[in-house]
Design a protein around this motif. Structure first.
Motif, mmCIF file in Angstrom:
data_model
loop_
_atom_site.group_PDB
_atom_site.id
_atom_site.type_symbol
_atom_site.label_atom_id
_atom_site.label_comp_id
_atom_site.label_asym_id
_atom_site.label_seq_id
_atom_site.Cartn_x
_atom_site.Cartn_y
_atom_site.Cartn_z
ATOM 1 N N SER A 99 0.843 -1.201 0.000
ATOM 2 C CA SER A 99 0.000 0.000 0.000
ATOM 3 C C SER A 99 0.878 1.251 0.000
ATOM 4 O O SER A 99 1.989 1.244 0.555
ATOM 5 C CB SER A 99 -0.905 0.008 1.231
ATOM 6 O OG SER A 99 -0.137 0.244 2.402
ATOM 7 N N HIS A 101 0.592 3.835 1.749
ATOM 8 C CA HIS A 101 0.844 4.281 3.122
ATOM 9 C C HIS A 101 2.042 3.558 3.728
ATOM 10 O O HIS A 101 2.892 4.181 4.371
ATOM 11 C CB HIS A 101 -0.380 4.047 3.996
ATOM 12 C CG HIS A 101 -0.105 4.228 5.466
ATOM 13 N ND1 HIS A 101 0.161 5.456 6.018
ATOM 14 C CD2 HIS A 101 -0.015 3.323 6.481
ATOM 15 C CE1 HIS A 101 0.385 5.309 7.315
ATOM 16 N NE2 HIS A 101 0.287 4.026 7.614
ATOM 17 N N LYS A 102 2.126 2.239 3.515
ATOM 18 C CA LYS A 102 3.253 1.490 4.061
ATOM 19 C C LYS A 102 4.557 1.938 3.426
ATOM 20 O O LYS A 102 5.578 2.078 4.123
ATOM 21 C CB LYS A 102 3.039 -0.007 3.846
ATOM 22 C CG LYS A 102 2.092 -0.656 4.832
ATOM 23 C CD LYS A 102 2.136 -2.168 4.716
ATOM 24 C CE LYS A 102 1.296 -2.813 5.809
ATOM 25 N NZ LYS A 102 1.365 -4.293 5.762
ATOM 26 N N TRP A 104 5.220 4.866 2.171
ATOM 27 C CA TRP A 104 5.536 6.188 2.723
ATOM 28 C C TRP A 104 6.108 6.068 4.133
ATOM 29 O O TRP A 104 7.092 6.744 4.475
ATOM 30 C CB TRP A 104 4.265 7.042 2.758
ATOM 31 C CG TRP A 104 4.430 8.275 3.614
ATOM 32 C CD1 TRP A 104 5.024 9.447 3.264
ATOM 33 C CD2 TRP A 104 4.045 8.423 4.986
ATOM 34 N NE1 TRP A 104 5.020 10.320 4.329
ATOM 35 C CE2 TRP A 104 4.427 9.720 5.392
ATOM 36 C CE3 TRP A 104 3.406 7.583 5.890
ATOM 37 C CZ2 TRP A 104 4.188 10.197 6.679
ATOM 38 C CZ3 TRP A 104 3.166 8.061 7.169
ATOM 39 C CH2 TRP A 104 3.546 9.348 7.555
ATOM 40 N N TYR A 105 5.512 5.225 4.951
ATOM 41 C CA TYR A 105 5.919 5.085 6.349
ATOM 42 C C TYR A 105 7.373 4.633 6.452
ATOM 43 O O TYR A 105 8.164 5.190 7.218
ATOM 44 C CB TYR A 105 5.003 4.078 7.033
ATOM 45 C CG TYR A 105 5.014 4.138 8.545
ATOM 46 C CD1 TYR A 105 4.203 5.039 9.220
ATOM 47 C CD2 TYR A 105 5.811 3.280 9.297
ATOM 48 C CE1 TYR A 105 4.185 5.089 10.609
ATOM 49 C CE2 TYR A 105 5.805 3.330 10.688
ATOM 50 C CZ TYR A 105 4.986 4.232 11.327
ATOM 51 O OH TYR A 105 4.978 4.281 12.698
ATOM 52 N N HIS A 232 0.451 4.104 17.281
ATOM 53 C CA HIS A 232 0.582 5.174 16.293
ATOM 54 C C HIS A 232 1.249 6.411 16.882
ATOM 55 O O HIS A 232 0.843 7.551 16.624
ATOM 56 C CB HIS A 232 -0.776 5.513 15.687
ATOM 57 C CG HIS A 232 -1.416 4.327 15.016
ATOM 58 N ND1 HIS A 232 -0.988 3.835 13.807
ATOM 59 C CD2 HIS A 232 -2.416 3.508 15.419
ATOM 60 C CE1 HIS A 232 -1.710 2.773 13.475
ATOM 61 N NE2 HIS A 232 -2.573 2.545 14.447
ATOM 62 N N HIS A 243 1.370 9.687 14.617
ATOM 63 C CA HIS A 243 1.296 9.289 13.219
ATOM 64 C C HIS A 243 -0.132 8.922 12.878
ATOM 65 O O HIS A 243 -0.853 8.326 13.687
ATOM 66 C CB HIS A 243 2.208 8.071 12.950
ATOM 67 C CG HIS A 243 3.651 8.449 12.986
ATOM 68 N ND1 HIS A 243 4.338 8.875 11.907
ATOM 69 C CD2 HIS A 243 4.522 8.477 14.022
ATOM 70 C CE1 HIS A 243 5.589 9.142 12.243
ATOM 71 N NE2 HIS A 243 5.718 8.910 13.525
ATOM 72 N N GLU A 244 -0.525 9.282 11.700
ATOM 73 C CA GLU A 244 -1.880 8.960 11.252
ATOM 74 C C GLU A 244 -2.049 7.467 11.108
ATOM 75 O O GLU A 244 -1.112 6.743 10.764
ATOM 76 C CB GLU A 244 -2.154 9.621 9.905
ATOM 77 C CG GLU A 244 -2.138 11.155 9.965
ATOM 78 C CD GLU A 244 -2.424 11.752 8.603
ATOM 79 O OE1 GLU A 244 -2.604 10.971 7.657
ATOM 80 O OE2 GLU A 244 -2.466 12.978 8.504
ATOM 81 N N LYS A 245 -3.233 6.957 11.358
ATOM 82 C CA LYS A 245 -3.523 5.537 11.204
ATOM 83 C C LYS A 245 -3.666 5.202 9.723
ATOM 84 O O LYS A 245 -4.058 6.030 8.938
ATOM 85 C CB LYS A 245 -4.811 5.172 11.965
ATOM 86 C CG LYS A 245 -4.674 5.394 13.466
ATOM 87 C CD LYS A 245 -5.928 4.952 14.169
ATOM 88 C CE LYS A 245 -5.816 5.167 15.668
ATOM 89 N NZ LYS A 245 -7.018 4.742 16.388
#
Length: 245
Positions: A99, A101-102, A104-105, A232, A243-245
């Motif tokens: 994803s 998001h992953k 980016w994280y 988070h 951090h955003e979920k």
């Protein structure tokens, strides 16, 4: 993983030289468990490489339960080779796209620290089994990566090593310097510094992740409790960031 077993004794180097019979006895004992002396210091290797997970686990138990080693055996530790194959030889055809998001994280963590959050795991056929984003980041940035090999028939788990923490006066603080290990079964991405809720003897407690690694083998995977929740939040130099979920 589990390619080597390190055996440390409560003996000085001078005593080791005088106790060749004892060392030979240990070599013979470990051979009954399927481990042979590697020829390097205190390192032993499994005779059957494909059965290394079970062999190393049994060897550690055998050493701990041997009466004539009481007071002599200091500790044992398993060793993992981190150069299983070159990055360019890893097969990724069975992996699905992670994803955004992953990605980016993990990429945010790499850009800040210049370190990958955790290593890469392949099987004996060089098929990628875990650490896909670390693989992508290593390719993108030319970053050095630990590449470990697992036996495809054995279970693989991500593990977190961390310390108990508490939130006090606006900051996260470590409650002690002692480190513990938990299995990380959650889908949320995890990097060093993240705050997690862990299962403990007293129920649940907050911990800060110091490192993220892997463990393989049915017996080894059954040893540890599980992380319950990702909070988070992240602990960085005594402070935290949300951090955003």
């Amino acid at each position: 993983m589990n390619e080597l077993l390190s055996v440390s004794l409560n003996l000085t180097p001078e005593e080791c030289c005088k106790n060749e019979d004892l060392l030979k006895k240990i070599d013979e004992l470990l051979l009954t468990a399927g481990m042979r002396y590697s020829g390097i210091m205190n390192l032993y290797a499994p005779v059957d490489h494909q059965k290394r997970d079970q062999t190393v686990f049994r060897a550690e138990e055998l050493l701990r339960n041997t009466d004539w080693l009481k007071g002599i055996l200091a500790y044992t530790s398993t060793g993992t080779l981190t150069n299983a194959c070159p990055l360019g030889e890893i097969q990724t055809d069975l992996m699905s796209n992670p994803s955004p998001h992953k990605v980016w994280y993990y990429e945010e963590y790499y850009q800040k620290t210049k370190q990958l959050p955790h290593g890469i795991v392949v099987d004996e056929n060089k098929q990628l089994r875990d650490g896909y984003i670390s693989y992508l980041l290593a390719q993108k940035y030319g970053a050095p990566a630990d590449i470990c090999e697992m036996v495809s028939e054995q279970p693989l788990r991500k593990i977190v090593t961390g310390r108990h923490v508490e939130f006090s006066h606006g900051k996260w603080r470590k409650k002690s310097e002692k480190r513990y290990v938990w299995i990380y079964p959650l889908k949320a991405p995890i990097v060093p510094g993240d705050i997690l809720l862990a299962n403990t003897k007293s129920g649940g407690d907050l911990i800060c992740a110091d490192s993220i690694d892997y463990i393989a083998g049915q017996e080894f995977c059954a040893k540890y409790k599980k992380i319950r929740k990702h909070m988070h939040m992240r602990m960085e130099k005594g402070e935290y960031t949300d951090h955003e979920k």
